[in-house]
Scaffold this motif. Sequence first.
Motif, short mmCIF file in Angstrom:
data_model
loop_
_atom_site.label_atom_id
_atom_site.label_comp_id
_atom_site.label_asym_id
_atom_site.label_seq_id
_atom_site.Cartn_x
_atom_site.Cartn_y
_atom_site.Cartn_z
N GLU A 91 -8.93 -26.48 -10.59
CA GLU A 91 -8.21 -26.18 -9.36
C GLU A 91 -8.37 -27.26 -8.33
OE1 GLU A 91 -7.39 -23.60 -11.85
OE2 GLU A 91 -6.19 -24.03 -10.08
N TRP A 139 -8.22 -17.01 -11.88
CA TRP A 139 -8.67 -17.93 -12.91
C TRP A 139 -8.93 -17.19 -14.20
CZ3 TRP A 139 -12.47 -18.97 -16.33
CH2 TRP A 139 -12.54 -20.28 -16.83
N TYR A 153 -4.60 -21.55 -7.48
CA TYR A 153 -5.22 -20.83 -8.59
C TYR A 153 -4.19 -19.96 -9.30
CZ TYR A 153 -10.25 -21.63 -7.70
OH TYR A 153 -11.50 -22.17 -7.58
N GLN A 183 -9.55 -15.64 -6.14
CA GLN A 183 -9.56 -16.90 -6.89
C GLN A 183 -10.23 -16.73 -8.24
OE1 GLN A 183 -11.33 -19.68 -4.14
NE2 GLN A 183 -9.64 -19.44 -2.70
#
Lengths: 152, 825
Positions: B608, B483, B530, B479
């Motif tokens: 998110e 990002w 994500y 994640q």
Amino acid sequence: MQFMLLFSRQGKLRLQKWYVPLSDKEKKKITRELVQTVLARKPKMCSFLEWRDLKIVYKRYASLYFCCAIEDQDNELITLEIIHRYVELLDKYFGSVCELDIIFNFEKAYFILDEFLLGGEAQETSKKNVLKAIEQADLLQEVRYTPNHSHV
Amino acid sequence: MALRRMPAPIRLRELIRTIRTARTQAEEREMIQKECAAIRSSFREEDNTYRCRNVAKLLYMHMLGYPAHFGQLECLKLIASQKFTDKRIGYLGAMLLLDERQDVHLLMTNCIKNDLNHSTQYVQGLALCTLGCMGSSEMCRDLAGEVEKLLKTSNSYLRKKAALCAVHVIRKVPELMEMFLPATKNLLSEKNHGVLHTSVVLLTEMCERSPDMLAHFRKLVPQLVRILKNLIMSGYSPEHDVSGISDPFLQVRILRLLRILGKGDDDSSEAMNDILAQVATNTETSKNVGNAILYETVLTIMDIKSESGLRVLAINILGRFLLNNDKNIRYVALTSLLKTVQTDHNAVQRHRSTIVDCLKDLDVSIKRRAMELSFALVNGNNIRGMMKELLYFLDSCDPEFKADCASGVFLAAEKYAPSKRWHIDTIMRVLTTAGSYVRDDSVPNLIQLITNSVEMHAYTVQRLYKALLDDISQQPLVQVASWCIGEYGDLLVSGQCEEEEPIQVTEDEVLDVLEGLLVSNLSTPVTRGYALTAIMKLSTRFTSVNRIKKVVSIYGSSIDVELQQRAVEYNALFKKYDHMRPALLERMPIMEKTASNGPTEIVQTNGEAEPSVVEAKHPPPVTQPTNQANDLLDLLGGNDVVPVIQTTVPTKPASAGGELLDLLGDLSLSGGPAPAPATSVPSSQPAFLLDGLTSPPLFNDIAAAGIPPMTAYNKNGLKIDFTFERANPNPNIAVITIHASNSTEADMTDFVFQAAVPKTFQLQLLSPSSNVVPALNQGTVTQVIRVLNPQKQQLRMRIKLTYTHKGSAVQDLAEVNNFPPQSWQ
């Protein structure tokens, strides 16, 4: 001390002394869980473990585990000495005590414990005095029998 | 009916032997049932001779786990018997079978009372023992008087038992404590160790329960010290000797009582200082028994008001314990050190390396304690070394430790990181080695940290990308990596890394990785979200927009609702709102973290958590001139205004894109085009910017006293005041709290406050306290504005107010130019 349990390597209970009021069901549950936990410990691990909100002190003597639950402010190391003292008393009384002695004479094991501890605390710190008291009490028994050694 | 005499019940040992021959559980059960039936018959016959034997057998069967309640009354009969053998078994049975919750136990009370007064001390002993072990409150109330009597007897055999029985009574019925006070008078003058020991236990119990008792018994300190001294100094006493130490049980109990008496009391603490030092230095440490006494001594020294020399001595004892071969000793040392690390931090620091070594111990409990203690000892000086050890520990420890250890590492790194690069590297290490155990709230924290380390962006995204190539199974790592790639993908493909050799990677390769996450079974739905958003963000950073468009449109029909919604909205961005896309997907600003260990502030900004395009709300960084639609900013005039772009007003579409517009707020300026969020944050839907925030944020207002408040607007009964604070630690951020009050007789409802600032500033508007400004100044609506002013330019603001008052809509614009210089200098 809240309770003391003696059990074999197969998890068979040989003695249970409870100093706190609990129902039979609760006692069985605690016993089952604790026995499992202690038996799962590896030999290299220390004698203390945290279990629920209690401190557990245990030590193995031959085929028997001696397991005590003490409170937060109790001294773990001296509890090991308490356990050791109890084993010494049993040893002196039975003469080289083994698990079978405790199985066949469990009521005696209780009597000895009750002369050593009361309400979870040591009442007598002299080995001699505890044994003397037991001896005298044994003499009072109307039905007298010596500890049974013929286990076979 | 002729009474047939039953054969004599089998003996106890006979039964035990027989049962042990059973080869299966079923066989054993059968034997037990048979015997139980026999015992029941025997009970029914009221057979006195064999009652004892039968109950004993029942107790054995009970220990095996079989029900034995039908023997309860029989135990009572045994207790009432005159025979000692009967009493012995009867009391044992009572202790094993009777339950204080059942009324039947009360039937014992009278028997116990009689036996407490028995002529034979061993019978009295049985009664005291039973009462002290399982006496209920009712029994204790009834029999306390008898116990008190026995506490005063000269018979030490009984006296010691009475003392412990009294302890039990006090525990069950604390109000009765007073009545035992007179009997305690001479307890400590006894020579008998049993009495001494139990007396100390009794005194301890009383002092723990009652401050008055504690004060009363403080005078015993000298006597206790004397007794302890005698124990240590006296020669060999065979009766009480344990490995060369005289009555360790008594020593430990005295030390414990001294602890209680000395705590918080200077005089008592001083009176025991010498003896404590003596015990600490003279006790033999080769066996457990000596260490048990030392342990208790250390606990006492740490708890009372001891002089510093003594405290250092105590910590050093613990330090020596850590080196002891006996793991039990190491364990208690770590436990004790954990308790003292706050108060005696420097002393404990000296043993840091030993503590760290304990991380490698085989015992789970020792490892855990060592870990906790290690984290407590981390500081700015030892961070690098400690972190090395802790990371190594994280690698190799059991799963049960990993989550706590990871959290601890993050916390320590945040507090003491020597450099940003080190910090990022540490985070990377944790994510790659224990990534699946990292707590969920760490992800937004880490993202925030990464955004703040501006100069490390290229390095960070490169490392994260490489980590993804290796392993996509650890979700927190994936994640954070997604990002970052979405955010800094441009840096990644341009090969801009300074900190290490830049890798050569193409846009397609990056998109391959991200798409791989979308399809992988290892990815959770959150991770997929994500990844999709990251791909979308790359549409403004990469040139391969068509590929991204394709991916986005595919997921528009995804079964996962979350993904579908995102994809549909992103699709809309491509189609109808393409002109806004660059602005919406711009670089994130630096996020301020308010509380040092709270993840609350930051969650929203990575977008998110929100199904819709949250990026809409972010003001672009100062350096990014982009295509802006007309907006509020336009009206500020001045030379920093962005050129107005003439676009037609898009009507509010009914499709998914509609939500997008709603986000941007109802800034329907008369005739003006729909605005894009430029440097201003239209705040009619402040929730989207800052969902998940607890409002208002907590700032350390160091300049609370410094900046004077001002009135920004005061018209038609609506007054808006501004108060100022400086956000710690970034002094470039001014925190303005608006206070809107209404002096008219009608409430102002649907109150919305909006603000715009010139281009060199960034502005964030947090949620208002409400949107009703109550009439007649009965309350204020507050809202917090955060203004980032890195160029320290003079602060100006344009505000727009809309509300409903007395049924009609009111709207007003105003300029605020009277900011006090301290708010922007």
